[in-house]
Design a protein around this motif. Structure first.
Motif, PDB file in Angstrom:
ATOM      1  N   ILE A  62       0.830  -1.205   0.000  1.00 18.31           N
ATOM      2  CA  ILE A  62       0.000   0.000   0.000  1.00 18.31           C
ATOM      3  C   ILE A  62       0.875   1.272   0.000  1.00 18.31           C
ATOM      4  O   ILE A  62       0.499   2.271  -0.608  1.00 18.31           O
ATOM      5  CB  ILE A  62      -0.928   0.030   1.224  1.00 18.31           C
ATOM      6  CG1 ILE A  62      -1.731  -1.261   1.318  1.00 18.31           C
ATOM      7  CG2 ILE A  62      -1.876   1.212   1.176  1.00 18.31           C
ATOM      8  CD1 ILE A  62      -2.684  -1.474   0.219  1.00 18.31           C
ATOM      9  N   LEU A  69       0.234   4.189  -2.638  1.00 21.31           N
ATOM     10  CA  LEU A  69      -0.241   5.547  -2.377  1.00 21.31           C
ATOM     11  C   LEU A  69       0.849   6.570  -2.671  1.00 21.31           C
ATOM     12  O   LEU A  69       0.574   7.686  -3.086  1.00 21.31           O
ATOM     13  CB  LEU A  69      -0.680   5.684  -0.913  1.00 21.31           C
ATOM     14  CG  LEU A  69      -1.861   4.832  -0.482  1.00 21.31           C
ATOM     15  CD1 LEU A  69      -2.070   4.952   1.011  1.00 21.31           C
ATOM     16  CD2 LEU A  69      -3.117   5.246  -1.220  1.00 21.31           C
ATOM     17  N   MET A 100      -9.765  17.258   1.038  1.00 20.12           N
ATOM     18  CA  MET A 100      -9.765  15.950   0.381  1.00 20.12           C
ATOM     19  C   MET A 100      -8.463  15.716  -0.369  1.00 20.12           C
ATOM     20  O   MET A 100      -8.130  14.593  -0.734  1.00 20.12           O
ATOM     21  CB  MET A 100     -10.917  15.881  -0.624  1.00 20.12           C
ATOM     22  CG  MET A 100     -12.118  15.111  -0.170  1.00 20.12           C
ATOM     23  SD  MET A 100     -11.770  13.385   0.079  1.00 20.12           S
ATOM     24  CE  MET A 100     -11.997  12.780  -1.604  1.00 20.12           C
ATOM     25  N   SER A 134      -3.688  12.613   0.804  1.00 22.79           N
ATOM     26  CA  SER A 134      -3.946  11.224   1.205  1.00 22.79           C
ATOM     27  C   SER A 134      -5.418  10.850   1.321  1.00 22.79           C
ATOM     28  O   SER A 134      -5.783   9.755   0.898  1.00 22.79           O
ATOM     29  CB  SER A 134      -3.207  10.927   2.502  1.00 22.79           C
ATOM     30  OG  SER A 134      -3.458  11.916   3.450  1.00 22.79           O
ATOM     31  N   PRO A 135      -6.314  11.696   1.880  1.00 24.22           N
ATOM     32  CA  PRO A 135      -7.705  11.226   1.957  1.00 24.22           C
ATOM     33  C   PRO A 135      -8.265  10.893   0.585  1.00 24.22           C
ATOM     34  O   PRO A 135      -8.898   9.849   0.400  1.00 24.22           O
ATOM     35  CB  PRO A 135      -8.458  12.407   2.574  1.00 24.22           C
ATOM     36  CG  PRO A 135      -7.434  13.252   3.203  1.00 24.22           C
ATOM     37  CD  PRO A 135      -6.167  13.037   2.453  1.00 24.22           C
ATOM     38  N   GLY A 136      -8.001  11.769  -0.391  1.00 25.48           N
ATOM     39  CA  GLY A 136      -8.493  11.524  -1.744  1.00 25.48           C
ATOM     40  C   GLY A 136      -7.976  10.216  -2.292  1.00 25.48           C
ATOM     41  O   GLY A 136      -8.724   9.409  -2.844  1.00 25.48           O
ATOM     42  N   LEU A 142      -6.861   7.617  -0.649  1.00 26.21           N
ATOM     43  CA  LEU A 142      -7.390   6.454   0.075  1.00 26.21           C
ATOM     44  C   LEU A 142      -8.816   6.136  -0.342  1.00 26.21           C
ATOM     45  O   LEU A 142      -9.168   4.975  -0.575  1.00 26.21           O
ATOM     46  CB  LEU A 142      -7.346   6.718   1.582  1.00 26.21           C
ATOM     47  CG  LEU A 142      -5.995   6.520   2.249  1.00 26.21           C
ATOM     48  CD1 LEU A 142      -5.977   7.158   3.622  1.00 26.21           C
ATOM     49  CD2 LEU A 142      -5.678   5.042   2.359  1.00 26.21           C
ATOM     50  N   ILE A 143      -9.659   7.172  -0.443  1.00 24.64           N
ATOM     51  CA  ILE A 143     -11.053   6.900  -0.789  1.00 24.64           C
ATOM     52  C   ILE A 143     -11.153   6.432  -2.233  1.00 24.64           C
ATOM     53  O   ILE A 143     -11.914   5.520  -2.561  1.00 24.64           O
ATOM     54  CB  ILE A 143     -11.930   8.137  -0.498  1.00 24.64           C
ATOM     55  CG1 ILE A 143     -11.945   8.356   1.021  1.00 24.64           C
ATOM     56  CG2 ILE A 143     -13.341   7.944  -1.009  1.00 24.64           C
ATOM     57  CD1 ILE A 143     -12.677   9.562   1.478  1.00 24.64           C
ATOM     58  N   THR A 144     -10.320   7.022  -3.115  1.00 25.03           N
ATOM     59  CA  THR A 144     -10.279   6.534  -4.492  1.00 25.03           C
ATOM     60  C   THR A 144      -9.914   5.058  -4.517  1.00 25.03           C
ATOM     61  O   THR A 144     -10.558   4.248  -5.199  1.00 25.03           O
ATOM     62  CB  THR A 144      -9.223   7.321  -5.293  1.00 25.03           C
ATOM     63  OG1 THR A 144      -9.495   8.707  -5.161  1.00 25.03           O
ATOM     64  CG2 THR A 144      -9.253   6.932  -6.746  1.00 25.03           C
ATOM     65  N   ALA A 145      -8.878   4.697  -3.747  1.00 25.28           N
ATOM     66  CA  ALA A 145      -8.455   3.293  -3.722  1.00 25.28           C
ATOM     67  C   ALA A 145      -9.580   2.406  -3.203  1.00 25.28           C
ATOM     68  O   ALA A 145      -9.798   1.304  -3.718  1.00 25.28           O
ATOM     69  CB  ALA A 145      -7.215   3.138  -2.848  1.00 25.28           C
ATOM     70  N   GLY A 146     -10.317   2.895  -2.182  1.00 26.82           N
ATOM     71  CA  GLY A 146     -11.416   2.110  -1.641  1.00 26.82           C
ATOM     72  C   GLY A 146     -12.496   1.865  -2.679  1.00 26.82           C
ATOM     73  O   GLY A 146     -12.992   0.753  -2.824  1.00 26.82           O
ATOM     74  N   LEU A 147     -12.839   2.910  -3.443  1.00 29.18           N
ATOM     75  CA  LEU A 147     -13.877   2.747  -4.461  1.00 29.18           C
ATOM     76  C   LEU A 147     -13.380   1.811  -5.567  1.00 29.18           C
ATOM     77  O   LEU A 147     -14.137   0.998  -6.096  1.00 29.18           O
ATOM     78  CB  LEU A 147     -14.280   4.108  -5.038  1.00 29.18           C
ATOM     79  CG  LEU A 147     -14.935   5.072  -4.047  1.00 29.18           C
ATOM     80  CD1 LEU A 147     -15.308   6.370  -4.728  1.00 29.18           C
ATOM     81  CD2 LEU A 147     -16.171   4.456  -3.427  1.00 29.18           C
ATOM     82  N   MET A 148     -12.071   1.925  -5.899  1.00 28.42           N
ATOM     83  CA  MET A 148     -11.511   1.004  -6.897  1.00 28.42           C
ATOM     84  C   MET A 148     -11.620  -0.434  -6.419  1.00 28.42           C
ATOM     85  O   MET A 148     -11.937  -1.341  -7.193  1.00 28.42           O
ATOM     86  CB  MET A 148     -10.029   1.318  -7.128  1.00 28.42           C
ATOM     87  CG  MET A 148      -9.765   2.442  -8.092  1.00 28.42           C
ATOM     88  SD  MET A 148      -8.016   2.890  -8.025  1.00 28.42           S
ATOM     89  CE  MET A 148      -7.266   1.454  -8.760  1.00 28.42           C
TER      90      MET A 148
END
Lengths: 311, 191, 211
Positions: free
Chosen positions: B25, B29, B167, B170-172, B174-180
């Motif tokens: 990870i 990132l 956003m 890092s938050p952007g 991380l959330i992008t990775a989560g949606l992926m």
């Protein structure tokens, strides 16, 4: 950081009237499928559609209000998301499902990335996938319609087909089959899709390539009869016409759109035929949504005036 | 199904080390801001993992197992990886300077990329033979590269959007990775 | 301006100011990989703290002996030895926890927190301060991942440390136990951290404007 010139990703047309008109046309095109759903599944379907649309609009409004942004609820895009979200729910889902779905779609997938045009995945589909993974028993148990002879059976055509049974094509077309509330009546969806293509709102390439690929793959695997049943089952029609064609999350160029359609088709076939889930439409489209920036990168026409670099 | 085909599909989509198993990870990132750096990192990682899978397999079955030194696995493997990274870096510098320039900066970072060690250990746990282990290493690395490139493309696009200030960064990511990762979940049970 | 460092300030620096998870963004793989149960978070955090304290201590003791050229392999061997030690200890005394943490235990070796602290702190500071840094960083890591795993366990299973927290009617949100849930939960927590950071910045700039 002061931005004098704010550059955003496509669509560049941010004119409220235009976006609004397009979204209203999409709502109109979605109406027949919704009406069919209400007729087939009764009042509970109407209730879910209303709650879903309301919660999407409300969450978008609240988010924009709280973050001091321009309120853009008037562009009707939240209504479209709400409709699509509701159409992907089974008619007997509890009321908190569309509310949570609305929050995921409007805030997590769309809002925090910067609103309309900035989300890289389709909000309604992502919300549906999150809930499907989380609450598989609620999202994956489909009630029978009010007009089915055998009202106790709730096996979807896809699971019947997967177990080697047969389904009647006429029943598939009218939608007198178990399924999520907006996807069963194929005639209504195809009518809506054709309307959008004729009005020039969506491009024919993605739906045609998508459905065509699935048809061809099943033609090779199981023959003509089964191929017709497969393309008329599940969420394929709804996904191909209304979700894969989302402007924001599909490629820009013609070649890119053909790749998107064919890719969705192959993934859907692979998931349906070999993976755990009986239906792969939403995951296929979501995966291609994720691929879209990569596809765009390699298919966008040369920028005018750019000098070719010598290797 | 053919073991190699299922390995390829498995490590690219179904059991992608980054998107489905949470390995690697930090570089995922860290070096996904630009497409070109992501591509360079992906190539360097692929190179090292494939080679490391080959060598660690030999070490396990010709050194550790015969002499009953199984408990030294972690130390032996990480040492091999660290030395390998160093050797690859020096060799590239001498042999192909252009390739060194393209991959060089990423090489030292690979030592602490846990995909490398995870692949080496899992190859032994899964009981592959030498060829399978090398191939599984290559596929895992390609899976890592795929995830890295997808995230890099999306992040380049998000750079242009009007994300709120809190956003960005890092938050952007991380959330992008989560949606992926959600979109990768549909492949469950494919192999 | 060099601030005087003592045991407490170095410890607090690791615990809060340079929290490895929320500020330095290091060691993301175990942070996301094992945080589905609060117990896993505590176990992983303490195992990492153990390795971090001892590797920091030894590297600091040997900092003038290890030649610069071979420092990375040397550090790795020191770290990997302690990881092997704790791995074998856990296999003997806590087999259940070891089984649920799986490959992530040997992978503490490549946890970039340990590497980063060896390189940027222990290699330059005396042993006592290095122990403080290891303790602070390790406990900072433990607290962060325990917090993250409490949130994920609460929504994903309705429990915290195995105790039922949510009402009976709550339907566990399974996605929280899976990969997407991990990324998104940490992402949302980082948004909170960013909010706090921006608020402090605003406050400071207002103070400066007033002064």
């Amino acid at each position: 950081m002061q931005k004098k010139l704010i550059i955003t990703s496509s669509p560049h047309i941010r004119d409220g009237v235009t976006t609004r008109r397009i979204m209203q046309e999409v709502c109109l095109a979605l109406a027949p499928a919704g009406i069919a759903g209400i007729v087939l599944f009764g009042v509970s379907a109407a209730k879910l559609i209303a709650i879903s649309v309301l919660s999407c609009v409300l969450f978008e409004y609240l988010y924009q209000k709280l973050t001091n942004q321009k309120i853009a609820v008037g562009d009707w895009s939240a209504v479209v998301t709400g409709l699509l979200l509701a159409y992907n729910l089974p008619a007997n889902a509890p009321v908190w499902i569309p509310i949570i779905g609305g929050a995921i779609a409007m805030i997590l997938v769309k809002g925090i990335f910067g609103g309309l045009g900035s989300n890289f995945m389709n909000p309604a589909l992502t919300a549906r996938a999150v809930m499907f993974v989380s609450w598989g028993t609620i999202m994956g148990s489909y009630p029978a319609t009010n007009y089915m002879v055998d009202a106790t059976s709730s096996a979807t055509p896809l699971s019947v087909l997967a177990n080697g049974g047969t389904v009647s094509i006429s029943q598939l077309l009218i939608g007198n089959i178990p399924g999520v509330l907006g996807e069963t009546c194929k005639i209504a969806i195809i009518l809506g899709g054709l309307y959008l293509i004729l009005r020039g709102i969506i491009d024919w390439k993605i739906p045609v390539c998508f459905i065509g690929t699935v048809f061809l793959l099943y033609l090779c695997k199981d023959g003509f009869q089964m191929a017709v049943c497969e393309i008329l089952s599940g969420a394929l029609m709804l996904g191909a016409f209304f979700m894969a064609t989302d402007y924001v999350t599909s490629p820009v160029s013609n070649l890119g759109r053909i790749i998107m359609g064919v890719g969705c088709g192959i993934l859907l076939f692979v998931i349906r035929a070999f993976a755990n889930y009986p239906e792969g439409c939403s995951f296929a489209i979501l995966f291609m949504n994720v691929m879209t920036p990569l596809i765009d990168r390699f298919t966008v026409p040369k920028i005018f005036g750019e000098v070719k670099k010598h290797a | 199904m053919n073991v190699y085909l299922s390995m390829l599909i498995g490590f690219l989509l179904v059991n992608n080390y980054v998107m489905c198993q949470f390995f690697g990870i930090c570089p995922f990132l860290g070096v996904s801001k630009k497409f070109d750096t992501a591509l360079g990192m992906g190539m360097a990682v692929t190179f090292v993992i494939t080679l490391a899978s080959f060598i660690t397999w030999l070490i396990q079955y010709y050194l550790l197992t015969p002499f009953n030194l199984g408990y030294l696995q972690t130390i032996a493997f990480i040492l091999v990886i660290a030395v390998l990274v160093q050797v690859v870096e020096n060799a590239l510098k001498k042999l192909s300077f252009s390739l060194y320039q393209a991959l060089g900066v990423y090489l030292p970072l690979i030592t602490t990329n846990c995909v490398v060690l995870a692949v080496a250990i899992n190859n032994i746990t899964d009981g592959w033979n030498l060829l399978e282990a090398t191939f599984s290493g290559c596929c895992s690395a390609l899976g890592f590269t795929l995830a890295l490139l997808l995230l890099a493309c999306i992040r380049e696009r998000l750079e242009l959007s009007n994300m709120p200030k809190w956003m960005q960064g890092s938050p952007g990511a991380l959330i992008t990775a989560g949606l992926m990762a959600i979109s990768f979940m549909g492949f469950g049970g494919l192999i | 301006m060099h601030k005087k460092q003592n045991f407490l300030s170095v410890f607090l620096n690791g615990l809060i100011v340079e929290n490895p998870t929320f500020v330095l963004m290091l060691g993301m793989c175990p942070t996301l990989g094992i945080t589905t149960q609060a117990m896993n978070g505590v176990g992983m955090g303490l195992a990492t703290t153990f390795v971090l304290v001892f590797s920091n201590l030894f590297i600091s003791l040997l900092r003038n002996i290890i030649p610069d050229k071979v420092r990375i392999p040397s550090y790795i061997v020191i770290i990997a030895s302690f990881v092997t030690l704790i791995d074998l200890m856990m296999q003997a005394f806590l087999p259940d926890l070891r089984a649920s943490l799986g490959t992530y235990i040997p992978l503490i070796t490549v946890n970039c927190i340990i590497f980063a602290r060896a390189e940027s702190f222990a290699a330059k500071n005396p042993p006592i301060l290095s122990i403080a840094d290891g303790l602070g960083m390790g406990l900072g890591f433990t607290v962060s991942i325990t917090l993250l795993s409490c949130i994920r366990e609460l929504f994903g299973s309705g429990t915290i440390f195995g105790l039922q927290m949510m009402p009976e009617a709550y339907q566990p949100m399974a996605v929280m136990n899976q990969v997407p849930g991990g990324f998104i939960t940490l992402g949302l927590m980082m948004i909170l951290v960013n909010f706090i950071r921006l608020a402090i910045q605003n406050k400071n700039s207002r103070k400066e404007a007033a002064a």
